[in-house]
Design an enzyme around this catalytic site. Structure first.
Site, mmCIF file in Angstrom:
data_model
loop_
_atom_site.group_PDB
_atom_site.id
_atom_site.type_symbol
_atom_site.label_atom_id
_atom_site.label_comp_id
_atom_site.label_asym_id
_atom_site.label_seq_id
_atom_site.Cartn_x
_atom_site.Cartn_y
_atom_site.Cartn_z
ATOM 1 N N GLU A 105 70.654 45.690 48.952
ATOM 2 C CA GLU A 105 70.836 46.840 48.048
ATOM 3 C C GLU A 105 72.174 46.790 47.312
ATOM 4 O OE1 GLU A 105 70.630 50.100 50.773
ATOM 5 O OE2 GLU A 105 68.458 50.207 50.709
ATOM 6 N N PRO A 106 72.384 45.807 46.455
ATOM 7 C CA PRO A 106 73.655 45.778 45.730
ATOM 8 C C PRO A 106 73.712 46.866 44.654
ATOM 9 C CG PRO A 106 72.210 44.069 44.919
ATOM 10 C CD PRO A 106 71.482 44.723 46.059
ATOM 11 N N GLY A 107 74.847 47.499 44.536
ATOM 12 C CA GLY A 107 75.047 48.467 43.445
ATOM 13 C C GLY A 107 76.170 47.964 42.550
ATOM 14 N N ARG A 108 77.380 48.035 43.124
ATOM 15 C CA ARG A 108 78.588 47.617 42.402
ATOM 16 C C ARG A 108 78.445 46.209 41.790
ATOM 17 N NH1 ARG A 108 83.363 49.548 44.280
ATOM 18 N NH2 ARG A 108 82.245 50.034 46.194
ATOM 19 N N ARG A 140 88.422 56.488 41.183
ATOM 20 C CA ARG A 140 88.528 55.476 42.238
ATOM 21 C C ARG A 140 89.967 55.166 42.631
ATOM 22 N NH1 ARG A 140 87.372 50.834 42.074
ATOM 23 N NH2 ARG A 140 86.659 50.612 44.229
ATOM 24 N N TYR A 178 90.461 55.728 46.425
ATOM 25 C CA TYR A 178 90.554 54.515 47.254
ATOM 26 C C TYR A 178 91.807 53.696 47.013
ATOM 27 C CZ TYR A 178 85.490 55.457 47.019
ATOM 28 O OH TYR A 178 84.261 56.048 47.021
ATOM 29 N N CYS A 196 96.460 67.003 35.411
ATOM 30 C CA CYS A 196 97.638 67.690 35.942
ATOM 31 C C CYS A 196 97.908 67.297 37.389
ATOM 32 C CB CYS A 196 97.436 69.191 35.832
ATOM 33 S SG CYS A 196 97.109 69.684 34.154
ATOM 34 N N GLU A 197 97.999 66.020 37.657
ATOM 35 C CA GLU A 197 98.325 65.548 38.997
ATOM 36 C C GLU A 197 99.220 64.332 38.850
ATOM 37 O OE1 GLU A 197 95.684 65.461 42.100
ATOM 38 O OE2 GLU A 197 94.360 67.007 41.287
ATOM 39 N N TYR A 202 80.496 53.165 39.881
ATOM 40 C CA TYR A 202 81.183 54.303 40.494
ATOM 41 C C TYR A 202 82.271 54.862 39.573
ATOM 42 C CZ TYR A 202 78.696 52.452 44.505
ATOM 43 O OH TYR A 202 77.726 51.992 45.340
#
Ligand SMILES: Cc1ncc(COP(=O)(O)O)c(C=O)c1O
Length: 448
Positions: free
Chosen positions: A304-307, A344, A348, A375-376, A405
Site C-alpha cells: 500500500e504505497p502512498g507517499r 509536515r 515531523y 502567526c507561529e 501529505y
C-alpha cells in the site's frame, strides 16, 4: 539550434544548479530563460495563471511510479494509499495504471466513487470507523474492510447483507525508529491487534462465527519513511508465523497478506529512499523461508504505497513576500504560504529544498530560511537553503517533493484558503482542485 539553446546557462554566464531527479519529477528542466519547467510547463507561468501558493502535480511522474511498482512486483496487488493525496483525477490515473485504492473515510470513499474506481478495488481502513461510514462503505460494495477492533466486527456483521471480505490488522512489534507519530508497527499503540496475543485469536473466532464475514487475510503497516528494507523482511517472517499460529489454533488458513506502505522517498538531495528491487527481493526471500519453515501456503501479497507514488510528482509554488536579514541572525525569506499548505515541517521536523523558479538562479548566493506567513515562530518551511542574494519580493520559489501529505494535510489556518492543485502533462496544465476562496471560508460560517 545555437549553443545558447543547447546550454541556456551560458546566457547568464553562470552554471545552473542541478535539479536532482531523486527529488524532482523526471521531466524537470530549465528553459532558455533559466525558468524551471515541469511536464513541459514553466512553473513561473503556472504561478501567473493560478496565483500562489499552488500545488503542481506531474501526471506522468505519478503514472511512472505506478508502473515502477507494477514492474517490480508483478504478482502483487498494489493498493495506492489515498491518504497521501486523493483527487478524482489521481484516483483515475492510478486506476488506469492498474492499482487498487485504500481509503480511510467516507470523504475519501466519495472521491473514489466519483471517479472510475470500481468499489471492489477499494480497501477501507481506519482504527475508528464511524457506523455511518461503515454502512456507506458496505452498501456501496467495497472490496475489503481492514478490521481494527472487536466493536467493528459486531458492526460489520450487523451491516453486511452479502458476504463481506475482511482483513485483520495486526501489529508485528517492529520498531522502525521513525517519528513517534508514524511508528505503527509497535505493539502498544492504537492500531490493530498485537501478534502472538489472545486478542488475535479472539478476533479471528468472532469474525469466522459471522456467516456474512469472510476473513481472507492479515494486514500490517509498520511505519512511514522507511528506507531500510530489512524491517519488511522481518514483517513478512512475523506475519507468516502469526498466520501459521492462527491456522494451528483456529483452523483458519488466511490466503492474503497485506504489508501496508511506508516506503521512503528522498525529500532532499542525498536523502535515502527505499529501493524497490531490494524490497521485492527481501519480501520474496522472507516469504520463501517463512512459508517453508511453517509449512504455510504462500499468500497473495499486497502493498500500500502512498507517499512513494505521489511525493516526487508534486511541487509547491510560492511568491516571496519579504526578505529580512536579522542582525547577528539568519536571513528569512517570507513566502505567501506556510504551515497551512505544508504542516509536515511542524509535525515531523521534515526538511525540504527550495529554489527560485522564475529566472536563472546563478550569481552570488546567500543562505536563508524560507518562512511561512502564519502567526507561529515555528512556521519555517525550509532551513539553510541557497538562494540568489538579489532575490526580490514577487519572485517564485519552488519546493520539490511536496506531492504527498501536503494537500491532504492542509488546513485553512489563519483564514488562508487551501491552494489549488494544477496538473501538468505534455506542455499543458489543468486545474484538478480549485483554490479555497474567502467565500468558501465564509460559506461555512453560519453567523449569529
Ligand atoms: C494502513 C496504511 N497503509 C498505507 C499507508 C501509506 O503509507 P506511505 O504513504 O508512507 O506509503 C499508511 C499511512 O499512514 C497507512 O496507515
Amino acid at each position: 539550434m545555437t549553443l545558447l539553446d543547447i546550454f541556456p546557462s551560458l546566457r547568464s554566464g553562470g552554471v545552473l544548479p542541478r535539479l536532482d531527479p531523486a527529488v524532482w519529477p523526471r521531466e524537470t528542466h530549465y528553459d532558455g530563460d533559466g525558468r524551471i519547467t515541469v511536464g513541459g510547463v514553466a512553473l513561473d507561468d503556472i504561478a501567473d495563471q493560478y496565483g500562489t501558493p499552488t500545488y503542481v502535480l506531474d501526471e506522468d511522474e505519478v503514472r511512472n511510479r505506478c508502473r515502477a511498482y507494477r514492474r517490480r512486483f508483478p504478482d502483487a496487488e498494489i493498493i495506492y494509499a489515498g491518504k497521501a493525496l486523493l483527487t478524482r483525477a489521481v484516483a483515475e490515473w492510478i486506476t488506469e495504471e492498474g492499482l487498487s485504492l485504500d481509503v480511510c473515510s467516507a470523504g475519501e470513499l466519495a472521491v473514489a466513487l466519483n471517479s472510475w474506481v470500481a468499489p471492489e478495488r477499494i480497501v477501507l481502513h481506519g482504527n475508528g470507523k464511524p457506523f455511518a461510514e461503515l454502512e456507506t462503505a458496505i452498501n456501496c460494495g467495497v472490496g475489503r474492510v481492514v478490521v481494527d477492533s472487536f466493536t467493528e466486527i459486531t458492526l460489520l456483521s450487523a451491516l453486511a447483507s452479502r458476504p463481506q471480505r475482511v482483513l485483520l490488522r495486526l501489529t508485528p512489534d517492529i520498531d522502525v525508529h521513525g517519528h513517534p507519530a508514524v511508528r505503527t508497527g509497535v505493539t502498544d499503540q492504537k492500531f490493530g491487534f498485537p501478534v502472538g496475543g489472545d486478542a488475535v485469536l479472539e478476533a479471528v473466532d468472532r469474525i469466522v462465527r459471522q456467516p456474512n464475514l469472510e476473513l481472507t487475510g492479515a494486514h500490517c503497516h509498520i511505519g512511514s519513511q522507511i528506507h531500510d528494507t530489512f524491517p519488511y523482511g522481518e514483517a513478512v517472517r512475523r506475519m507468516i508465523a502469526e498466520m501459521a499460529r492462527i491456522r494451528d489454533e483456529s483452523g483458519v488458513t488466511l490466503t492474503d497478506l497485506d504489508l501496508g506502505g511506508g516506503h521512503a522517498v528522498a525529500y532532499r538531495s542525498g536523502d535515502a529512499e527505499l529501493n524497490l528491487s531490494e524490497l521485492a527481493d527481501i519480501i520474496e526471500d522472507a516469504l520463501d523461508a517463512a512459508c517453508a519453515r511453517h509449512g504455510f501456503p504462500r499468500p497473495a501479497i499486497s502493498l500500500e504505497p502512498g507517499r512513494a507514488i505521489v511525493a516526487r510528482a508534486g511541487i509547491t509554488l510560492y511568491r516571496v513576500l519579504s526578505i529580512k536579514h536579522v542582525e547577528n541572525g539568519h536571513t528569512y525569506v517570507t513566502v505567501d504560504g506556510g504551515m497551512s499548505d505544508n504542516p509536515r515541517v511542524a509535525l515531523y521536523g521534515a526538511g525540504y529544498e527550495a529554489v527560485v523558479a522564475n529566472r536563472h538562479p546563478t550569481g552570488p548566493q546567500m543562505t536563508a530560511h524560507i518562512a511561512g506567513r502564519h502567526c507561529e515562530a515555528g512556521d519555517i518551511l525550509a532551513r539553510d537553503v541557497r538562494l540568489p542574494v538579489d532575490l526580490r519580493p514577487g519572485e517564485v520559489i519552488a519546493m520539490p517533493c511536496t506531492g504527498a501529505y501536503h494537500h491532504s494535510l492542509a488546513s485553512s489556518y489563519n483564514g488562508i484558503g487551501r491552494p489549488p492543485i494544477v496538473a501538468v502533462r505534455d506542455g499543458r496544465c489543468r486545474e484538478l482542485v480549485r483554490r479555497e476562496t474567502i467565500e468558501d471560508l465564509l460559506s461555512r460560517d453560519i453567523g449569529r
